[in-house]
Design an enzyme around this catalytic site. Structure first.
Site, PDB file in Angstrom:
ATOM      1  CG  ASN A   1      -1.782   1.158   1.411  1.00  0.00           C
ATOM      2  OD1 ASN A   1      -1.824   2.038   0.547  1.00  0.00           O
ATOM      3  ND2 ASN A   1      -2.495   1.213   2.520  1.00  0.00           N
TER       4      ASN A   1
ATOM      5  CG  LEU B   1     -11.770  12.639   8.663  1.00  0.00           C
ATOM      6  CD1 LEU B   1     -12.287  13.447   9.843  1.00  0.00           C
ATOM      7  CD2 LEU B   1     -12.082  13.346   7.344  1.00  0.00           C
TER       8      LEU B   1
ATOM      9  NE  ARG C   1      -4.983   3.184  -1.351  1.00  0.00           N
ATOM     10  CZ  ARG C   1      -4.839   4.203  -0.523  1.00  0.00           C
ATOM     11  NH1 ARG C   1      -3.897   4.195   0.384  1.00  0.00           N
ATOM     12  NH2 ARG C   1      -5.645   5.241  -0.593  1.00  0.00           N
TER      13      ARG C   1
ATOM     14  CE  LYS D   1      -0.144   3.425   6.060  1.00  0.00           C
ATOM     15  NZ  LYS D   1      -1.525   3.804   6.080  1.00  0.00           N
TER      16      LYS D   1
ATOM     17  NE  ARG E   1       0.650  12.856  15.090  1.00  0.00           N
ATOM     18  CZ  ARG E   1       1.153  11.711  14.689  1.00  0.00           C
ATOM     19  NH1 ARG E   1       1.316  10.737  15.543  1.00  0.00           N
ATOM     20  NH2 ARG E   1       1.511  11.516  13.440  1.00  0.00           N
TER      21      ARG E   1
ATOM     22  CG  ASP F   1       1.641  15.309  11.761  1.00  0.00           C
ATOM     23  OD1 ASP F   1       0.885  15.347  12.750  1.00  0.00           O
ATOM     24  OD2 ASP F   1       2.178  14.272  11.350  1.00  0.00           O
TER      25      ASP F   1
ATOM     26  NE  ARG G   1      -3.576  14.204  -2.149  1.00  0.00           N
ATOM     27  CZ  ARG G   1      -4.073  13.014  -1.839  1.00  0.00           C
ATOM     28  NH1 ARG G   1      -5.381  12.833  -1.805  1.00  0.00           N
ATOM     29  NH2 ARG G   1      -3.276  11.997  -1.608  1.00  0.00           N
TER      30      ARG G   1
ATOM     31  CD  GLU H   1      -6.206   2.505   3.030  1.00  0.00           C
ATOM     32  OE1 GLU H   1      -5.047   2.625   3.489  1.00  0.00           O
ATOM     33  OE2 GLU H   1      -6.790   3.438   2.446  1.00  0.00           O
TER      34      GLU H   1
ATOM     35  CG  HIS I   1      -9.592   7.493   1.066  1.00  0.00           C
ATOM     36  ND1 HIS I   1      -9.786   8.810   1.363  1.00  0.00           N
ATOM     37  CD2 HIS I   1      -8.261   7.285   1.195  1.00  0.00           C
ATOM     38  CE1 HIS I   1      -8.623   9.382   1.667  1.00  0.00           C
ATOM     39  NE2 HIS I   1      -7.680   8.472   1.551  1.00  0.00           N
TER      40      HIS I   1
HETATM   41  P1  ADP Z   1      -2.117   8.352   5.610  1.00  0.00           P
HETATM   42  O1  ADP Z   1      -3.250   8.960   4.820  1.00  0.00           O
HETATM   43  O2  ADP Z   1      -0.763   8.800   5.148  1.00  0.00           O
HETATM   44  O3  ADP Z   1      -2.240   6.861   5.830  1.00  0.00           O
HETATM   45  P2  ADP Z   1      -2.833   8.560   8.388  1.00  0.00           P
HETATM   46  O4  ADP Z   1      -4.171   7.910   8.219  1.00  0.00           O
HETATM   47  O5  ADP Z   1      -1.783   7.840   9.162  1.00  0.00           O
HETATM   48  O6  ADP Z   1      -2.246   9.058   7.025  1.00  0.00           O
HETATM   49  O7  ADP Z   1      -3.127   9.982   9.107  1.00  0.00           O
HETATM   50  C1  ADP Z   1      -2.122  10.877   9.373  1.00  0.00           C
HETATM   51  C2  ADP Z   1      -2.719  12.070  10.105  1.00  0.00           C
HETATM   52  O8  ADP Z   1      -3.278  11.608  11.342  1.00  0.00           O
HETATM   53  C3  ADP Z   1      -1.704  13.146  10.456  1.00  0.00           C
HETATM   54  O9  ADP Z   1      -2.229  14.437  10.189  1.00  0.00           O
HETATM   55  C4  ADP Z   1      -1.535  12.969  11.944  1.00  0.00           C
HETATM   56  O10 ADP Z   1      -1.199  14.176  12.592  1.00  0.00           O
HETATM   57  C5  ADP Z   1      -2.903  12.515  12.356  1.00  0.00           C
HETATM   58  N1  ADP Z   1      -2.847  11.880  13.682  1.00  0.00           N
HETATM   59  C6  ADP Z   1      -2.321  10.686  14.005  1.00  0.00           C
HETATM   60  N2  ADP Z   1      -2.405  10.500  15.347  1.00  0.00           N
HETATM   61  C7  ADP Z   1      -3.012  11.599  15.852  1.00  0.00           C
HETATM   62  C8  ADP Z   1      -3.418  12.025  17.153  1.00  0.00           C
HETATM   63  N3  ADP Z   1      -3.202  11.259  18.233  1.00  0.00           N
HETATM   64  N4  ADP Z   1      -4.033  13.221  17.277  1.00  0.00           N
HETATM   65  C9  ADP Z   1      -4.252  13.994  16.230  1.00  0.00           C
HETATM   66  N5  ADP Z   1      -3.913  13.659  14.980  1.00  0.00           N
HETATM   67  C10 ADP Z   1      -3.303  12.484  14.792  1.00  0.00           C
END
Ligand code: ADP
Length: 407
Positions: A18, A215, A99, A25, A291, A289, A247, A387, A187
């Site tokens: 993926n 999300l 994927r 992944k 977070r 990000d 995006r 996924e 998705h």
């Molecule tokens: P991808 O689409 O690359 O697989 P993910 O589904 O892993 O991405 O999502 C990544 C997003 O999730 C990032 O914006 C990250 O900051 C957010 N995220 C992950 N853990 C937390 C958390 N504990 N609190 C807030 N946001 C988080």
């Protein structure tokens, strides 16, 4: 349990791949029954000076981390497979599942990769230059390493293939629509997994009016009625819909010509801007990000605005999908943000009481499976998506069925 145990040898393994935009992944599933994940790997920060490779032996309960230099996807494949080959006898691999973002209008069901399919994927590359070329490269790299192993393409747009025509149609001259320019949505592997989970935990509700919100770095929503996608926020490309980590999501189509006239912006520059420099990163000017932005929003108004924009747009999409569905029975949060951020879930749901959404603060804070109040008109759930499991399940089904047909 060692992966070289005789019991594991009897049925073999499926490898799933993926590839995201800067991460990869992959997982190894023992064919079983049941289909069981035994190893999961993740390569982060592809394209950065230093990437990390994390390998988790799910069966053994151990995890290993290495730094690698991966300018591109194909650079991670060798270190990853060399490690895997130490874990299992590679002749035990029965198939590799990928994927693949798009199958155009020819392919939606999972397909064993053939030269014809590779040709079609190359032809479709301009549909999604952010993803398809690297996915094609991954299939080719693995094909060179394991030339006799079947590779299966699982298409991310497939979940939406039965959307009503009116939801697919883009309001542009018909000749483009006829040529395949329409809303495809993505998705889909995540949504298919979430629907399987829903059917397991809440079979009656799974047939109702549902919004699935994936999300993560990429973010989208699907409106699901009687188990089928009826609309989705991503469009012809995954750049459409909600604002995402980098995006833009939906924009005024007039913007391209404005920027071209006033700044001499080229189409390539516009493409880079809306895919890599916009969304949370563009508005905050600091991080893509969520977070990081939640950590800095109290003292950085740009970070606060980025988070507010994300939550506001998510709320608006939910409102429009509730209208499209004629009401709402269930809302599901998933993806890195949807699964982990209670604050963002609460901000999105705030003000949706008129639709019947009532969150239970304590349940939301602890990330319970159901985070709505007892008696809430809409059941709000958090379901961690997977996924890779969906890919493994599709590959298994395809191989099993074709063997059945052959025999
Ligand atoms: P991808 O689409 O690359 O697989 P993910 O589904 O892993 O991405 O999502 C990544 C997003 O999730 C990032 O914006 C990250 O900051 C957010 N995220 C992950 N853990 C937390 C958390 N504990 N609190 C807030 N946001 C988080």
């Amino acid at each position: 349990m060692s992966l070289r145990d005789p019991c594991h040898h009897s049925h073999g393994f499926i490898l799933t791949i993926n590839g995201g935009s800067s991460s990869l992944k992959c997982s190894l599933f023992h064919v079983g029954p049941p289909l069981t994940r035994v190893v999961s790997c993740r390569v982060d920060r592809i394209g950065f000076p230093e990437g990390t490779l994390t390998l988790t032996d799910v069966a053994g309960g151990t995890s290993e981390r290495r730094t690698i230099q991966a300018a591109h996807y194909k650079d991670c494949v060798d270190p990853l497979l060399t490690w895997l080959e130490q874990k299992i006898t590679i002749t035990d691999l029965v198939a590799i599942g990928h994927r693949v973002v798009h199958g155009g209008h020819l392919y939606s069901e999972p397909q064993v990769v053939t030269p014809e399919i590779m040709g079609e994927l190359r032809r479709l590359s301009p549909y999604d230059p952010e993803h398809l070329p690297s996915e094609i490269e991954l299939i080719e790299t693995l094909g060179r390493r394991y030339p006799t192993l079947p590779q299966v393409a699982c298409f991310d747009a497939a979940f939406h293939r039965d959307m009503p025509h009116v939801a697919r149609l883009l309001p542009i001259p018909r000749r483009y629509v006829v040529a395949g320019v329409q809303r495809y949505g993505f998705h889909g592997l995540s949504y298919a997994y979430l629907m399987t989970e829903l059917r397991r935990v809440a079979p009656h509700q799974a047939n109702g009016r549902i919004i699935l919100a994936h999300l993560g770095n990429g973010a989208s929503m699907a409106a699901v009625l009687r188990g089928k996608s009826t609309d989705t926020s991503m469009g012809f490309t995954p750049t459409a819909g909600l604002p995402m980590s980098t995006r833009s999501g939906d924009l005024d189509p007039g913007l391209l010509s404005y920027l071209s006239r006033t700044e001499g912006m080229t189409v390539e520059q516009f493409h880079t801007m809306v895919n890599q420099q916009s969304g949370l990163l563009g508005v905050s000017e600091t991080s893509s990000d969520l977070r990081d932005l939640l950590a800095s929003e109290s003292h950085d108004p740009r970070a606060a605005e980025a988070v507010a924009l994300f939550c506001y747009q998510a709320k608006k999409w939910m409102g429009s999908f509730a209208a499209a569905l004629g009401g709402l029975d269930m809302l599901v949060f998933s993806g890195g943000i949807g699964e982990n951020s209670a604050v963002v879930r609460a901000r999105i749901c705030e003000g949706l009481e008129f639709l019947g959404v009532a969150l239970d603060e304590a349940r939301n804070r602890t990330g319970a499976a159901i985070i709505s109040r007892e008696g809430s008109g809409v059941t709000v759930r958090v379901i961690p998506t997977d996924e890779e499991s969906e890919i493994a399940r599709s590959v298994h089904q395809l191989l099993y069925q074709s063997r059945g047909n052959d025999g």
